[in-house]
Enzyme design. Sequence first.
Site, mmCIF file in Angstrom:
data_model
loop_
_atom_site.group_PDB
_atom_site.id
_atom_site.type_symbol
_atom_site.label_atom_id
_atom_site.label_comp_id
_atom_site.label_asym_id
_atom_site.label_seq_id
_atom_site.Cartn_x
_atom_site.Cartn_y
_atom_site.Cartn_z
ATOM 1 N N ASP A 101 38.586 -4.419 -12.018
ATOM 2 C CA ASP A 101 37.352 -3.844 -11.492
ATOM 3 C C ASP A 101 36.252 -4.886 -11.630
ATOM 4 O O ASP A 101 36.080 -5.464 -12.699
ATOM 5 C CB ASP A 101 36.993 -2.599 -12.334
ATOM 6 C CG ASP A 101 36.611 -1.418 -11.477
ATOM 7 O OD1 ASP A 101 35.641 -1.540 -10.726
ATOM 8 O OD2 ASP A 101 37.298 -0.378 -11.573
ATOM 9 N N ASP A 208 32.985 -2.664 -7.525
ATOM 10 C CA ASP A 208 32.162 -1.487 -7.832
ATOM 11 C C ASP A 208 30.865 -1.497 -7.013
ATOM 12 O O ASP A 208 30.219 -2.545 -6.870
ATOM 13 C CB ASP A 208 31.814 -1.515 -9.331
ATOM 14 C CG ASP A 208 31.224 -0.210 -9.827
ATOM 15 O OD1 ASP A 208 31.877 0.834 -9.663
ATOM 16 O OD2 ASP A 208 30.115 -0.241 -10.389
ATOM 17 N N GLU A 266 33.940 -0.673 -3.087
ATOM 18 C CA GLU A 266 33.513 0.730 -3.095
ATOM 19 C C GLU A 266 32.202 0.812 -2.308
ATOM 20 O O GLU A 266 31.160 0.404 -2.797
ATOM 21 C CB GLU A 266 33.297 1.205 -4.539
ATOM 22 C CG GLU A 266 33.019 2.683 -4.602
ATOM 23 C CD GLU A 266 32.260 3.109 -5.848
ATOM 24 O OE1 GLU A 266 32.311 4.293 -6.168
ATOM 25 O OE2 GLU A 266 31.605 2.267 -6.491
ATOM 26 N N HIS A 340 38.892 7.723 -10.519
ATOM 27 C CA HIS A 340 38.281 8.135 -11.791
ATOM 28 C C HIS A 340 36.949 8.861 -11.626
ATOM 29 O O HIS A 340 36.397 9.344 -12.607
ATOM 30 C CB HIS A 340 38.074 6.885 -12.656
ATOM 31 C CG HIS A 340 37.126 5.924 -12.002
ATOM 32 N ND1 HIS A 340 37.474 5.189 -10.882
ATOM 33 C CD2 HIS A 340 35.843 5.619 -12.257
ATOM 34 C CE1 HIS A 340 36.437 4.468 -10.492
ATOM 35 N NE2 HIS A 340 35.428 4.706 -11.307
ATOM 36 N N ASP A 341 36.413 8.894 -10.413
ATOM 37 C CA ASP A 341 35.140 9.590 -10.167
ATOM 38 C C ASP A 341 35.354 10.930 -9.483
ATOM 39 O O ASP A 341 34.382 11.599 -9.116
ATOM 40 C CB ASP A 341 34.232 8.757 -9.243
ATOM 41 C CG ASP A 341 33.701 7.501 -9.915
ATOM 42 O OD1 ASP A 341 33.627 7.460 -11.154
ATOM 43 O OD2 ASP A 341 33.343 6.555 -9.176
#
Length: 567
Positions: A101, A208, A266, A340-341
């Site tokens: 990430d 991210d 993202e 994960h969100d």
Amino acid sequence: MTINAEPWWKTATVYQIWPASYKDSNGDGFGDLQGIISELDYVKSLGVDVIWLSPMYDSPQDDMGYDISNYNAIYPKYGTMKDMDQLIDQVRSRGMKLVLDLVVNHTSSEHEWFKESRSSKDNPKRNWYIWKPPKYDEQGNRQPPNNWKSCFSGSAWEWDEHTQEYYLRLFAATQPDLNWECEETREAIYEYAMKFWYEKGVDGFRIDVAALYSKVQTFEDAPIVDHTQKWQPFGSLCSNGPRIHEFHKEMYKKVTSHYDVMTVGEVGHCSREEALKYVSASANEMNSIFLFDLVEVGVKGLGRYDFAGWNLDDMRKAVKNMSGFAEGTDAWATAFSENHDQPRSVSRFGTDKNPKGHNKSAKLLAQMLSSLSGTLYIYQGQEIGMTNLPRSWPISEYKDIETLNYYEDFKQRIGDDKEKLEKLMDVVQIMARDHARSPVQWDNSKHGGFTTGEPWMRVNDNYPEINVASQVNDPSSVFSFWQKCLKVRKSHSETLIFGDLKIVDNGHEKLFIFTKENGNKKALVALNFSEETVPYVAEEGYNLVLTNFDENSDSHLAPYEARTYIK
Ligand code: ISL
């Protein structure tokens, strides 16, 4: 098109690991790198090609590692750099690849860069972050420089007593935004956050909040879209901002282009035109992006807690946009329904209310997702159909800063209104990020076999029924079905990975039917999203290649039945 000539990441299936909750090897209650290493054979057996590891960097963990205090060190509870080198090596030796990430919109306030930046107004790193003097209202009260709202509630600006200025933080108070306008900062990011890891042999990055680096430099107020609140979504003042493509092109030119790696940004929300600017191959920015259409099905208005339920039309639209936006271009899509969100997809789009429905609907969702074009992503636990946390859990079981801040903010706004708080908890049970973050359910022993100690977060109560051990050797399990899906996806990649999507049954309330076409090859996917039997007669001339039922009728689809045909 010769698929063999396509880059490896196009046909790859990526498996996301959230280190805190994967597997604890030393009994301290936190997942760790050795725990992950111990399960690599399991990951490989699912049939995936790449592992995306969520942040394992050193961090105070205010946002579960998305607040990095050192890009070149490992969070001690997860292990050491030696463990990390071993993980890279062990992933490789199994023929898989490892993606990390890249969190470079902000650092932790504990990062040395920020400590220097905040130490004085004339520190050489002052300009590495975004500092602004206060404003004063008519009564002379100090106010933030503008009305931007943090993604984690409240103002996006944090007051610093020491130097008497505000710093921008679009997320938590301890996540100051880096100043991408400063060339020296960008160079440091490339050097420490990227090249360091590429030189160690990692195979790419999930990037991210890749759309947020470029802020409109006037720092003007955002338009008022929510009249009930003081702070307003920053919208296009930070998202897809004026220099964002320049920054991504530079990142590509200076770093990414020197390695055989994959990048996935993202991005979340943007027009098709904007999306293509990020991922058109000729744009030389990123290989692919995550768009939030599917994961935000049912979210109306201003955020995830503004949830209004969903229907199949919402789903069709979302799938078409997420996976179809790249059709006819040189861009590339992604297919994902969890991360994960996000809450667990089987709880949201299928059912977790009874074992049979759970098994069939988790398989139906696997079959849908694995038939969509682009690079496919599976989030840990999705392969066994892990579900949302129970409605009976109180807010005290939730750990995520986003949920907790929202809850507190909401409470302050509405006062002590128990009924409204219960209504909020109804939505939290559907939408909170923590549903994805509870420990992986490995077996039916205490704490689901995740740890021999006290887990940092409570394990979902349903671990005796839903766990890895009970599924790996059961041919009728969700896990075994995912294995099958991934094989079918690879053996029919022309249509399933590379085909153009056409929705067949617009308007149907229960059936979602689409085709995937590529030249003279065609796949037909028929999905019954309901708990009822629905009349259905398949077109002639197709061969059934995948289904989640042992027997299929000529006249109907059973509840949650899924079929994929190829012609
Ligand atoms: O989950 C959200 C709030 O409802 C999203 O807005 C989320 O914050 C957004 O997608 C950005 O997410 C990424 O950056 C955050 C981090 O908390 C998330 O985990 C990460 O995926 C800040 O780094």
